[in-house]
Motif scaffolding. Structure first.
Motif, mmCIF file in Angstrom:
data_model
loop_
_atom_site.group_PDB
_atom_site.id
_atom_site.type_symbol
_atom_site.label_atom_id
_atom_site.label_comp_id
_atom_site.label_asym_id
_atom_site.label_seq_id
_atom_site.Cartn_x
_atom_site.Cartn_y
_atom_site.Cartn_z
ATOM 1 N N VAL A 1 90.155 35.114 97.608
ATOM 2 C CA VAL A 1 90.672 35.506 97.151
ATOM 3 C C VAL A 1 90.128 35.742 95.650
ATOM 4 C CG1 VAL A 1 92.892 34.897 98.943
ATOM 5 C CG2 VAL A 1 91.577 32.492 97.392
ATOM 6 N N ARG A 2 91.069 36.746 94.463
ATOM 7 C CA ARG A 2 90.839 36.280 92.942
ATOM 8 C C ARG A 2 92.218 36.309 92.730
ATOM 9 N NH1 ARG A 2 87.825 42.018 93.980
ATOM 10 N NH2 ARG A 2 89.646 43.100 93.659
ATOM 11 N N ILE A 3 91.893 36.344 90.974
ATOM 12 C CA ILE A 3 93.231 36.590 90.084
ATOM 13 C C ILE A 3 92.749 37.525 90.162
ATOM 14 C CG2 ILE A 3 91.806 35.545 88.153
ATOM 15 C CD1 ILE A 3 96.092 34.487 88.783
ATOM 16 N N ASP A 4 93.854 38.421 89.819
ATOM 17 C CA ASP A 4 93.782 39.814 89.485
ATOM 18 C C ASP A 4 94.837 39.909 88.510
ATOM 19 O OD1 ASP A 4 91.490 41.565 90.187
ATOM 20 O OD2 ASP A 4 91.863 41.601 91.448
ATOM 21 N N GLY B 1 95.109 43.315 99.522
ATOM 22 C CA GLY B 1 95.605 43.067 97.892
ATOM 23 C C GLY B 1 96.612 42.279 97.368
ATOM 24 N N THR C 1 99.910 39.110 97.406
ATOM 25 C CA THR C 1 99.765 37.867 96.482
ATOM 26 C C THR C 1 100.822 37.288 97.270
ATOM 27 O OG1 THR C 1 99.997 39.009 94.539
ATOM 28 C CG2 THR C 1 100.739 36.914 94.383
#
Lengths: 384, 164
Positions: A12-15, A55, A57
């Motif tokens: 997971v990542r922050i975007d 994609g 959240t």
């Protein structure tokens, strides 16, 4: 806006994502002030919930300030600080009318077996969740509740899922005065379920898990007996031995799909994903409860078949009770318990982590690093 | 046993929610027998579909509200459309969805690359946190996987030499 972005199992990542818009007259847009990572988010994180799309959240436990409301919203106002139950409920369907707000029929087109849940795959409706700066809240007049004046937001955010799920676990157990209650799982829900078992008059509460620091926490917080199943030759034999060979009156499965303790279940449910999770805790619960006893399930499992000793359910006359918590139904009572000091949810929070560090937060929680019990993600606006 | 209160009634809040009638029927359901009057209700207004939203064949149409996150696309989308031809009671529904999820991961990497972004897999996996809080475990895991990988490579190289 900043938002957690799922990229695949364990990634997971922050975007940056567009700020959500009003899509339905009864929608609200909420600026998130707290957002937890739930143990059930780990099922998504591990890739074991079908139709979890790259994609998306996650995040179904959050509080926030109402920034915008649709033309059909009458109760909530811009500026209200609200806690948002994890269930998305229309309030009008036959199930909502019966108080089954976790089983709404008007919030999830993709599956009839579960109502809509924020950020919980397309199997639960395809809604983006609250691990972001902003989130779309459908049916805004139904479930969200204004946080009572004076209530700590850390308490409020745990009233969106952890506390109601734990309370309902105990409630579904039909606990009678003096009952022996065994809770499998010392995660936040299991610990809180042990605490709630006393509120229903339990005479003895036992927690079983394999993570020492969580067992220690449960012993003092609940307060209860707590045992590491690795030190017991067989947890079922242990429970029978400590209940005059009869079994517990009530067993609660507060683990769900990620249970450890059985190589077969681990391979089938967590590695090969050919069943709806590793059902070790449920297996033990069924076999540890007394004849005529009650097994209450709040652990989350996937939608496909799962290996459990159903023959023993029949032969022992066990009542199985399970559901997603009906948060809206339980909130008034639980708010009262928090305000009266009977329940202290915020004590479960061990980590407050910037939203931007969401990858590390998931790792810390999933690998049980740094004695983590409950992590809360703090968006930038909530930290200033 | 030392942490069990000798007298449970001394635990703060003990018994405040005790309900002798809850044993066991349908206490979570406010029984209205509404089902017997028919399964109809005044549906909330329908959210206009702005993206492709798949729906279970166990229901006749979309729900009044629904999520619009990540609509189906590409090969994974085709698999999802195929899956939604089967009921939630069928493996024909769930297994293609699981496969689509894995295909979607590969598509996600390709999309990142197409957009000029090389995914930082180590950061996405939160290895920074693991390095900080469990360095020994992380190193052990890398070593074990490295050894297993090397052994597999050596094994298959040996096999291919034998077959020549």
């Amino acid at each position: 806006m900043l938002a957690m972005n799922y990229r695949g199992p364990h990634r997971v990542r922050i975007d940056h994502k567009p700020v959500p818009e009003i899509l339905h007259p009864q929608d609200a847009i909420v600026r998130v002030t707290r957002s937890c990572i739930c143990g059930s988010d780990l099922h998504l994180y591990n890739g074991s919930v079908p139709d979890t799309r790259v994609g998306m959240t996650f995040g179904h436990e959050f509080t926030g300030v109402v920034e915008q409301v649709g033309p059909g919203v009458e109760k909530l106002k811009v500026g209200d600080h609200v806690l948002v139950p994890f269930n998305i409920a229309c309030g009008t369907c036959v199930f909502c009318q019966q108080g089954l707000y976790g089983n709404c029929h008007e919030s999830n087109p993709q599956a009839t077996a579960v109502g809509g849940i924020y950020g919980y795959s397309h199997t639960a409706g395809g809604y983006d969740g609250g691990q972001a700066e902003y989130v779309r809240v459908p049916y805004a007049d139904v479930s969200p509740a204004v946080i009572p004046e004076g209530m700590d937001p850390d308490d409020a955010v745990l009233l969106t899922d952890v506390v109601p799920t734990a309370f309902q676990a105990a409630e579904m157990g039909g606990i009678q005065t003096g009952d022996t209650v065994v809770v499998f799982g010392a995660g936040p829900v299991g610990i809180m379920a042990a605490r709630c078992a006393w509120l229903f008059g339990a005479g003895r509460v036992i927690v079983i898990d394999c993570v020492d620091y969580r067992l220690d926490f449960a012993r003092t917080y609940a307060p209860c007996e707590a045992y590491d199943f690795r030190s017991l030759e067989d947890p079922v034999v242990f429970i029978k031995g400590t209940t005059e060979s009869l079994g517990a009156d009530v067993c609660i499965d507060a683990v769900g799909a990620e249970a450890a303790g059985s190589a077969l279940q681990t391979v089938l449910g967590r590695k090969l994903l050919v069943q709806g999770g590793s059902a070790t805790a449920l297996h033990w619960a069924i076999n540890s409860v007394k004849k005529g006893g009650i097994v209450s399930i709040v652990g989350v499992y996937g939608p496909v078949g799962t290996h459990v000793p159903i023959g023993n359910v029949v032969n022992k006359g066990i009542t199985l009770r399970a559901n997603q918590a009906s948060v809206k139904r339980l909130l008034p009572r639980l708010i009262e318990h928090v305000q009266n000091g009977i329940l202290d949810p915020k004590a479960l929070i061990t980590h407050r982590i910037p939203l931007e560090d969401v990858s590390d937060a998931y790792r810390i929680f999933s690998a049980k690093l740094d004695d983590c019990i409950k992590p809360v993600l703090m968006p930038p606006s909530a930290r200033s | 046993m030392e942490h069990t209160p000798k007298d449970p009634s001394q635990v703060l809040g003990w018994g405040v929610d005790a309900d002798p009638k809850n044993d066991p029927t349908y206490p979570m359901k406010h029984r209205t027998d509404g089902e017997h009057a028919g399964y109809s209700w005044g549906r909330p207004p329908r959210q206009p579909p702005t993206v492709e939203v798949l729906h279970s064949i166990e229901r006749s149409d979309l729900t009044s509200a629904f999520g619009t996150s990540t609509p189906p696309s590409g090969a994974s989308g085709a698999l999802r459309r195929f899956a939604f031809q089967y009921s939630e009671s069928s493996y024909g529904h769930w297994l293609p969805l699981m496969l689509a999820d894995r295909v979607g991961v590969a598509e996600g990497v390709l999309n990142d690359l197409k957009n000029g972004r090389v995914p930082n897999v180590l950061a996405e996996r939160g290895w920074k946190a693991e390095w900080k809080h469990d360095r020994t475990g992380l190193v052990r895991r890398i070593l074990v996987r490295g050894i297993l990988f090397s052994a597999a490579v050596a094994y298959f190289r040996g096999k291919s030499t034998d077959s020549r």
